[in-house]
Design a protein around this motif. Structure first.
Motif, mmCIF file in Angstrom:
data_model
loop_
_atom_site.group_PDB
_atom_site.id
_atom_site.type_symbol
_atom_site.label_atom_id
_atom_site.label_comp_id
_atom_site.label_asym_id
_atom_site.label_seq_id
_atom_site.Cartn_x
_atom_site.Cartn_y
_atom_site.Cartn_z
ATOM 1 N N ALA A 36 0.832 -1.217 0.000
ATOM 2 C CA ALA A 36 0.000 0.000 0.000
ATOM 3 C C ALA A 36 0.860 1.257 0.000
ATOM 4 O O ALA A 36 0.556 2.224 -0.718
ATOM 5 C CB ALA A 36 -0.920 -0.009 1.217
ATOM 6 N N VAL A 37 1.932 1.251 0.775
ATOM 7 C CA VAL A 37 2.827 2.414 0.816
ATOM 8 C C VAL A 37 3.526 2.589 -0.535
ATOM 9 O O VAL A 37 3.658 3.709 -1.038
ATOM 10 C CB VAL A 37 3.841 2.278 1.971
ATOM 11 C CG1 VAL A 37 4.925 3.321 1.878
ATOM 12 C CG2 VAL A 37 3.130 2.367 3.307
ATOM 13 N N ALA A 38 3.972 1.478 -1.138
ATOM 14 C CA ALA A 38 4.630 1.560 -2.446
ATOM 15 C C ALA A 38 3.668 2.069 -3.520
ATOM 16 O O ALA A 38 4.043 2.896 -4.354
ATOM 17 C CB ALA A 38 5.177 0.195 -2.836
ATOM 18 N N LEU A 39 2.432 1.605 -3.486
ATOM 19 C CA LEU A 39 1.445 2.050 -4.461
ATOM 20 C C LEU A 39 1.133 3.539 -4.293
ATOM 21 O O LEU A 39 1.027 4.270 -5.281
ATOM 22 C CB LEU A 39 0.172 1.227 -4.328
ATOM 23 C CG LEU A 39 -0.896 1.445 -5.384
ATOM 24 C CD1 LEU A 39 -0.355 1.103 -6.771
ATOM 25 C CD2 LEU A 39 -2.119 0.601 -5.073
ATOM 26 N N ALA A 40 1.025 3.988 -3.052
ATOM 27 C CA ALA A 40 0.789 5.415 -2.809
ATOM 28 C C ALA A 40 1.968 6.250 -3.307
ATOM 29 O O ALA A 40 1.780 7.350 -3.833
ATOM 30 C CB ALA A 40 0.563 5.664 -1.320
ATOM 31 N N ASP A 41 3.183 5.720 -3.166
ATOM 32 C CA ASP A 41 4.357 6.448 -3.643
ATOM 33 C C ASP A 41 4.381 6.523 -5.164
ATOM 34 O O ASP A 41 4.694 7.566 -5.736
ATOM 35 C CB ASP A 41 5.620 5.772 -3.122
ATOM 36 C CG ASP A 41 6.854 6.609 -3.359
ATOM 37 O OD1 ASP A 41 6.789 7.833 -3.134
ATOM 38 O OD2 ASP A 41 7.883 6.049 -3.775
ATOM 39 N N ILE A 42 4.021 5.436 -5.826
ATOM 40 C CA ILE A 42 3.984 5.421 -7.290
ATOM 41 C C ILE A 42 2.952 6.413 -7.814
ATOM 42 O O ILE A 42 3.181 7.105 -8.802
ATOM 43 C CB ILE A 42 3.680 3.997 -7.810
ATOM 44 C CG1 ILE A 42 4.886 3.098 -7.567
ATOM 45 C CG2 ILE A 42 3.317 4.006 -9.282
ATOM 46 C CD1 ILE A 42 4.622 1.636 -7.832
#
Length: 76
Positions: A36-42
Motif C-alpha cells: 500500500a505504501v509503495a502504491l501510494a508512492d507510485i
C-alpha cells in the motif's frame, strides 16, 4: 486497511504457538502495508512517509546499515 490488518495480527500473536507467533500473525499485514505504501508512492499521493523528516530518517538509517558491521567490528 493494511495498517488495521497488521495491528489486528499483532494482537492475535498470543493465540499462536510461541515459536513463530510474530511471523505467523503479522506477515500478511506487513506485506499488505508495504504494498500500500509503495502504491501510494507510485501514484504520488500524500503520505507521512514522504515528509522531509521521514526521508531524512530513512537516509540516516540506510547510512548506518551500510557501516554497522564496521562499527560492530571496531567495537570488539
Amino acid at each position: 486497511m493494511s495498517l488495521a490488518t497488521t495491528i489486528v495480527g499483532y494482537f492475535l500473536t498470543y493465540q499462536v504457538h510461541a515459536e513463530y507467533r510474530y511471523e505467523a500473525c503479522t506477515a500478511i499485514g506487513i506485506m499488505c502495508l508495504i504494498a500500500a505504501v509503495a502504491l501510494a508512492d507510485i501514484r504520488s499521493e500524500p503520505s507521512p512517509w514522504r515528509s522531509r523528516r521521514a526521508v531524512k530518517l530513512g537516509e540516516l538509517s540506510f547510512a548506518f546499515y551500510m557501516i554497522h558491521l564496521i562499527v560492530m567490528r571496531t567495537g570488539e
